[in-house]
Design a protein around this motif. Structure first.
Motif, PDB file in Angstrom:
ATOM      1  N   ILE A 103     -23.659  37.059  52.930  1.00 46.13           N
ATOM      2  CA  ILE A 103     -23.587  36.870  54.381  1.00 46.13           C
ATOM      3  C   ILE A 103     -22.162  37.103  54.884  1.00 46.13           C
ATOM      4  O   ILE A 103     -21.945  37.630  55.967  1.00 46.13           O
ATOM      5  N   LEU A 104     -21.177  36.735  54.072  1.00 46.58           N
ATOM      6  CA  LEU A 104     -19.776  36.955  54.456  1.00 46.58           C
ATOM      7  C   LEU A 104     -19.444  38.443  54.475  1.00 46.58           C
ATOM      8  O   LEU A 104     -18.744  38.923  55.368  1.00 46.58           O
ATOM      9  N   ILE A 105     -19.948  39.170  53.486  1.00 44.17           N
ATOM     10  CA  ILE A 105     -19.708  40.614  53.435  1.00 44.17           C
ATOM     11  C   ILE A 105     -20.434  41.296  54.595  1.00 44.17           C
ATOM     12  O   ILE A 105     -19.860  42.132  55.289  1.00 44.17           O
ATOM     13  N   GLU A 106     -21.689  40.925  54.833  1.00 47.23           N
ATOM     14  CA  GLU A 106     -22.438  41.506  55.951  1.00 47.23           C
ATOM     15  C   GLU A 106     -21.764  41.232  57.289  1.00 47.23           C
ATOM     16  O   GLU A 106     -21.847  42.041  58.212  1.00 47.23           O
ATOM     17  N   SER A 107     -21.092  40.080  57.403  1.00 48.34           N
ATOM     18  CA  SER A 107     -20.445  39.719  58.667  1.00 48.34           C
ATOM     19  C   SER A 107     -19.257  40.620  58.992  1.00 48.34           C
ATOM     20  O   SER A 107     -18.746  40.582  60.117  1.00 48.34           O
ATOM     21  N   MET A 108     -18.834  41.421  58.050  1.00 50.26           N
ATOM     22  CA  MET A 108     -17.727  42.345  58.306  1.00 50.26           C
ATOM     23  C   MET A 108     -18.139  43.480  59.244  1.00 50.26           C
ATOM     24  O   MET A 108     -17.305  44.021  59.961  1.00 50.26           O
ATOM     25  N   VAL A 109     -19.416  43.840  59.234  1.00 48.30           N
ATOM     26  CA  VAL A 109     -19.901  44.949  60.065  1.00 48.30           C
ATOM     27  C   VAL A 109     -19.694  44.604  61.532  1.00 48.30           C
ATOM     28  O   VAL A 109     -20.071  43.531  61.995  1.00 48.30           O
ATOM     29  N   GLY A 110     -19.057  45.515  62.253  1.00 48.62           N
ATOM     30  CA  GLY A 110     -18.770  45.332  63.671  1.00 48.62           C
ATOM     31  C   GLY A 110     -17.406  44.737  63.944  1.00 48.62           C
ATOM     32  O   GLY A 110     -16.958  44.708  65.084  1.00 48.62           O
ATOM     33  N   ASN A 111     -16.725  44.270  62.903  1.00 43.31           N
ATOM     34  CA  ASN A 111     -15.412  43.652  63.069  1.00 43.31           C
ATOM     35  C   ASN A 111     -14.288  44.622  62.725  1.00 43.31           C
ATOM     36  O   ASN A 111     -14.505  45.656  62.097  1.00 43.31           O
ATOM     37  N   PHE A 112     -13.085  44.238  63.133  1.00 42.90           N
ATOM     38  CA  PHE A 112     -11.903  45.073  62.994  1.00 42.90           C
ATOM     39  C   PHE A 112     -11.021  44.568  61.852  1.00 42.90           C
ATOM     40  O   PHE A 112     -10.843  43.362  61.701  1.00 42.90           O
ATOM     41  N   PHE A 113     -10.471  45.514  61.096  1.00 38.62           N
ATOM     42  CA  PHE A 113      -9.618  45.192  59.970  1.00 38.62           C
ATOM     43  C   PHE A 113      -8.472  46.195  59.886  1.00 38.62           C
ATOM     44  O   PHE A 113      -8.624  47.354  60.270  1.00 38.62           O
ATOM     45  N   LYS A 114      -7.359  45.735  59.371  1.00 36.74           N
ATOM     46  CA  LYS A 114      -6.217  46.604  59.111  1.00 36.74           C
ATOM     47  C   LYS A 114      -6.359  47.163  57.702  1.00 36.74           C
ATOM     48  O   LYS A 114      -6.666  46.412  56.766  1.00 36.74           O
ATOM     49  N   LEU A 115      -6.170  48.479  57.546  1.00 37.46           N
ATOM     50  CA  LEU A 115      -6.179  49.065  56.218  1.00 37.46           C
ATOM     51  C   LEU A 115      -4.922  48.605  55.501  1.00 37.46           C
ATOM     52  O   LEU A 115      -3.809  48.814  55.988  1.00 37.46           O
ATOM     53  N   ILE A 116      -5.103  47.938  54.362  1.00 41.50           N
ATOM     54  CA  ILE A 116      -3.975  47.295  53.680  1.00 41.50           C
ATOM     55  C   ILE A 116      -3.459  48.057  52.470  1.00 41.50           C
ATOM     56  O   ILE A 116      -2.350  47.808  52.020  1.00 41.50           O
ATOM     57  N   ASP A 117      -4.276  48.962  51.922  1.00 40.04           N
ATOM     58  CA  ASP A 117      -3.891  49.627  50.686  1.00 40.04           C
ATOM     59  C   ASP A 117      -4.843  50.787  50.434  1.00 40.04           C
ATOM     60  O   ASP A 117      -5.833  50.960  51.141  1.00 40.04           O
ATOM     61  N   VAL A 118      -4.529  51.549  49.390  1.00 38.90           N
ATOM     62  CA  VAL A 118      -5.404  52.610  48.899  1.00 38.90           C
ATOM     63  C   VAL A 118      -5.681  52.282  47.441  1.00 38.90           C
ATOM     64  O   VAL A 118      -4.751  51.995  46.683  1.00 38.90           O
ATOM     65  N   ASP A 119      -6.967  52.284  47.042  1.00 37.91           N
ATOM     66  CA  ASP A 119      -7.298  51.919  45.664  1.00 37.91           C
ATOM     67  C   ASP A 119      -7.041  53.078  44.698  1.00 37.91           C
ATOM     68  O   ASP A 119      -6.608  54.163  45.109  1.00 37.91           O
ATOM     69  N   GLU A 120      -7.319  52.840  43.431  1.00 38.79           N
ATOM     70  CA  GLU A 120      -7.053  53.842  42.397  1.00 38.79           C
ATOM     71  C   GLU A 120      -7.907  55.093  42.544  1.00 38.79           C
ATOM     72  O   GLU A 120      -7.628  56.118  41.925  1.00 38.79           O
TER      73      GLU A 120
END
Length: 88
Positions: free
Chosen positions: A39-56
């Motif tokens: 439910i926490l992961i699903e709650s991310m949809v529609g919200n705003f986030f800052k890109l913090i890094d690039v993965d491997e």
């Protein structure tokens, strides 16, 4: 040449520090988490986030933080595919 993993759903270039809106997350991805975290992961949809890094793998990442029922800080770093995000 622009890395296709570093674009959003509209083909716009994204970089660490940009703000994106999560437009979708695949059901398969969501099901990969423990039931109590889905439910926490699903709650991310529609919200705003800052890109913090690039993965491997060259994918841009965001972080989700919350406090669990015991008040302990929990985090998930999520790598995004282009179709998952829209640059703001």
């Amino acid at each position: 040449m622009q890395d296709p993993k570093m674009t959003d759903c509209k083909g716009q270039a994204v970089a660490v520090g940009d703000i994106v809106r999560i437009v979708s997350l695949s059901k398969q991805f969501i099901k990969s988490f423990p039931v109590d975290e889905r439910i926490l992961i699903e709650s991310m949809v529609g919200n705003f986030f800052k890109l913090i890094d690039v993965d491997e793998y060259g994918q841009p990442c965001v972080i989700k933080e919350w406090h669990d029922e015991h008040g302990m800080l929990q985090t998930h770093v999520i790598a995004l595919d282009p179709e998952d995000m829209e640059k703001i």
